[in-house]
Design a protein around this motif. Structure first.
Motif, short mmCIF file in Angstrom:
data_model
loop_
_atom_site.label_atom_id
_atom_site.label_comp_id
_atom_site.label_asym_id
_atom_site.label_seq_id
_atom_site.Cartn_x
_atom_site.Cartn_y
_atom_site.Cartn_z
N ASP A 221 0.82 -1.22 0.00
CA ASP A 221 0.00 0.00 0.00
C ASP A 221 0.86 1.27 0.00
O ASP A 221 0.34 2.38 0.11
N GLY A 222 2.16 1.10 -0.10
CA GLY A 222 3.08 2.23 -0.13
C GLY A 222 3.57 2.68 1.22
O GLY A 222 4.45 3.55 1.30
N SER A 223 3.04 2.12 2.30
CA SER A 223 3.46 2.52 3.64
C SER A 223 4.81 1.88 3.99
O SER A 223 5.27 0.94 3.33
N ALA A 224 5.43 2.42 5.03
CA ALA A 224 6.77 1.96 5.41
C ALA A 224 6.74 0.55 5.97
O ALA A 224 5.79 0.14 6.66
N LEU A 225 7.79 -0.19 5.69
CA LEU A 225 8.00 -1.50 6.31
C LEU A 225 8.53 -1.28 7.72
O LEU A 225 9.44 -0.47 7.93
N THR A 226 7.97 -1.99 8.68
CA THR A 226 8.44 -1.87 10.06
C THR A 226 8.83 -3.25 10.57
O THR A 226 8.22 -4.26 10.21
N TYR A 227 9.84 -3.25 11.44
CA TYR A 227 10.40 -4.51 11.92
C TYR A 227 10.46 -4.53 13.45
O TYR A 227 10.25 -3.51 14.11
N ASN A 228 10.75 -5.69 13.99
CA ASN A 228 10.76 -5.95 15.44
C ASN A 228 9.40 -5.67 16.06
O ASN A 228 9.29 -5.09 17.14
N ALA A 229 8.35 -6.11 15.39
CA ALA A 229 7.00 -6.02 15.93
C ALA A 229 6.73 -7.23 16.82
O ALA A 229 7.40 -8.26 16.72
N ALA A 230 5.72 -7.10 17.69
CA ALA A 230 5.37 -8.22 18.57
C ALA A 230 4.99 -9.45 17.75
O ALA A 230 5.36 -10.58 18.09
N ASP A 231 4.26 -9.25 16.67
CA ASP A 231 3.92 -10.32 15.74
C ASP A 231 4.88 -10.18 14.55
O ASP A 231 4.82 -9.20 13.82
N PRO A 232 5.78 -11.14 14.35
CA PRO A 232 6.78 -10.98 13.30
C PRO A 232 6.26 -11.21 11.88
O PRO A 232 7.03 -11.12 10.93
N ARG A 233 4.97 -11.49 11.74
CA ARG A 233 4.44 -11.63 10.39
C ARG A 233 4.44 -10.27 9.69
O ARG A 233 3.97 -9.28 10.24
N LEU A 234 4.96 -10.24 8.48
CA LEU A 234 5.00 -9.04 7.66
C LEU A 234 4.58 -9.49 6.26
O LEU A 234 5.39 -9.86 5.44
N PRO A 235 3.27 -9.46 6.00
CA PRO A 235 2.72 -10.23 4.88
C PRO A 235 3.05 -9.76 3.48
O PRO A 235 2.94 -10.53 2.54
N ASP A 236 3.44 -8.49 3.29
CA ASP A 236 3.66 -8.04 1.93
C ASP A 236 4.83 -7.08 1.86
O ASP A 236 5.18 -6.41 2.85
N VAL A 237 5.43 -7.01 0.68
CA VAL A 237 6.62 -6.18 0.49
C VAL A 237 6.76 -5.83 -0.98
O VAL A 237 6.37 -6.61 -1.86
N VAL A 238 7.29 -4.63 -1.22
CA VAL A 238 7.65 -4.20 -2.58
C VAL A 238 9.10 -3.72 -2.55
O VAL A 238 9.47 -2.89 -1.72
N VAL A 239 9.90 -4.26 -3.44
CA VAL A 239 11.26 -3.75 -3.70
C VAL A 239 11.30 -3.44 -5.18
O VAL A 239 11.03 -4.31 -6.01
N ALA A 240 11.58 -2.18 -5.51
CA ALA A 240 11.50 -1.78 -6.91
C ALA A 240 12.51 -0.69 -7.24
O ALA A 240 12.95 0.06 -6.38
N ARG A 241 12.86 -0.62 -8.51
CA ARG A 241 13.64 0.50 -8.99
C ARG A 241 12.85 1.78 -8.77
O ARG A 241 11.62 1.79 -8.88
N ARG A 242 13.53 2.87 -8.45
CA ARG A 242 12.85 4.13 -8.15
C ARG A 242 11.98 4.59 -9.31
O ARG A 242 10.88 5.10 -9.12
N GLU A 243 12.48 4.42 -10.54
CA GLU A 243 11.76 4.98 -11.68
C GLU A 243 10.50 4.21 -12.05
O GLU A 243 9.69 4.69 -12.84
#
Length: 261
Positions: A221-243
């Protein structure tokens, strides 16, 4: 000497340690793969176990005050009270590791400091290389042609297939999460989009390295990825070229909007 990062500071030695740990665990996994006499299931289990033991032992010796979140260890949540947490995947792509001679598996080592990823390394042992924040990779210029999206070789998710159709993009099959994410760094693909469920250890190290190289990293959804959460599940991610990042995120919004309408 320290290098300032977004939410705090990390010792230069931490960047080097992330690389050293990933490389050492990768070397162990290669040696095991070359000498193991059991079946693929046994190789996978032994690889997970031995790599995890190595990483935990080295971190206890080198950074005894730091907490650790590992895929292969029980989470005691002590890390939630720590300002420094190592997030590791001792063998990313266990399935691929057991399918000799496949090379699309990795070792992930990341360091989270005071709210943000601060250092990381992804070793790709069977390819003989490592990408790490101590020497951020230089991303090559984009090759001409349609967008290329990394996708699971064995289990391509419906969401990414729909995204590729919307973008008229090419799907490039490959193995583990770390291999798919770092393929953006190599210029093999333009983006890696995952929306099928993951954990922090699946993306922490690749995201740390990708961000250090100037790539876009976020949730779908474009929001920041956050880590070291109480629930370590992080269901989605985008890694992309800036352009291409906004093009990809816009297509995701369109697809998600159509599903919720």
């Amino acid at each position: 000497m320290t290098t300032t990062t977004g939410a705090g500071s990390v010792l230069d030695a931490d960047h080097a340690l992330a690389r050293d740990l990933a490389v050492e665990a990768g070397r162990l996994l290669l040696d095991l793969r070359g000498s193991f006499t059991g079946d693929a299931a046994g190789l996978r289990a032994e690889g997970d176990r031995r790599s995890n033991e190595l990483l935990l032992a080295r971190l206890r010796a080198e950074r005894p005050a730091d907490a650790v979140l590992s895929e292969e260890s029980e989470d005691d949540h002590v890390r939630l009270d720590s300002s420094r947490v190592w997030i590791v995947d001792p063998l990313d792509g266990t399935r691929e590791y057991g399918e000799v001679p496949r090379d699309d598996w990795a070792v992930h080592v990341a360091l989270w400091v005071d709210g943000a990823l601060a250092a990381g390394a992804v070793a790709r042992p069977a390819r003989g290389d490592v990408v790490a924040t101590d020497a951020p990779p230089v991303v090559p210029d984009r090759a001409p042609g349609p967008l290329r999206l990394a996708v699971s070789r064995s289990r391509p998710p419906e969401f990414v297939t729909a995204l590729a159709e919307h973008l008229d993009a090419e799907l490039v099959p490959m193995g583990s999460a770390g291999i798919k994410a770092t393929a953006v760094l190599d210029g093999t693909v333009d983006a890696y989009v995952h929306a099928g469920g993951q954990y922090e250890w699946d993306s922490a190290a690749p995201v740390a390295v990708a961000a250090s190289a100037g790539l876009h990293t976020s949730r779908t959804d474009g929001s920041a990825l956050t880590y070291n959460a109480a629930d370590p599940r992080l269901p989605d991610v985008v890694v992309a070229r800036r352009e291409v990042a906004e093009t990809v995120l816009g297509a995701i919004r369109t697809i998600e909007g159509g599903r919720s309408a």
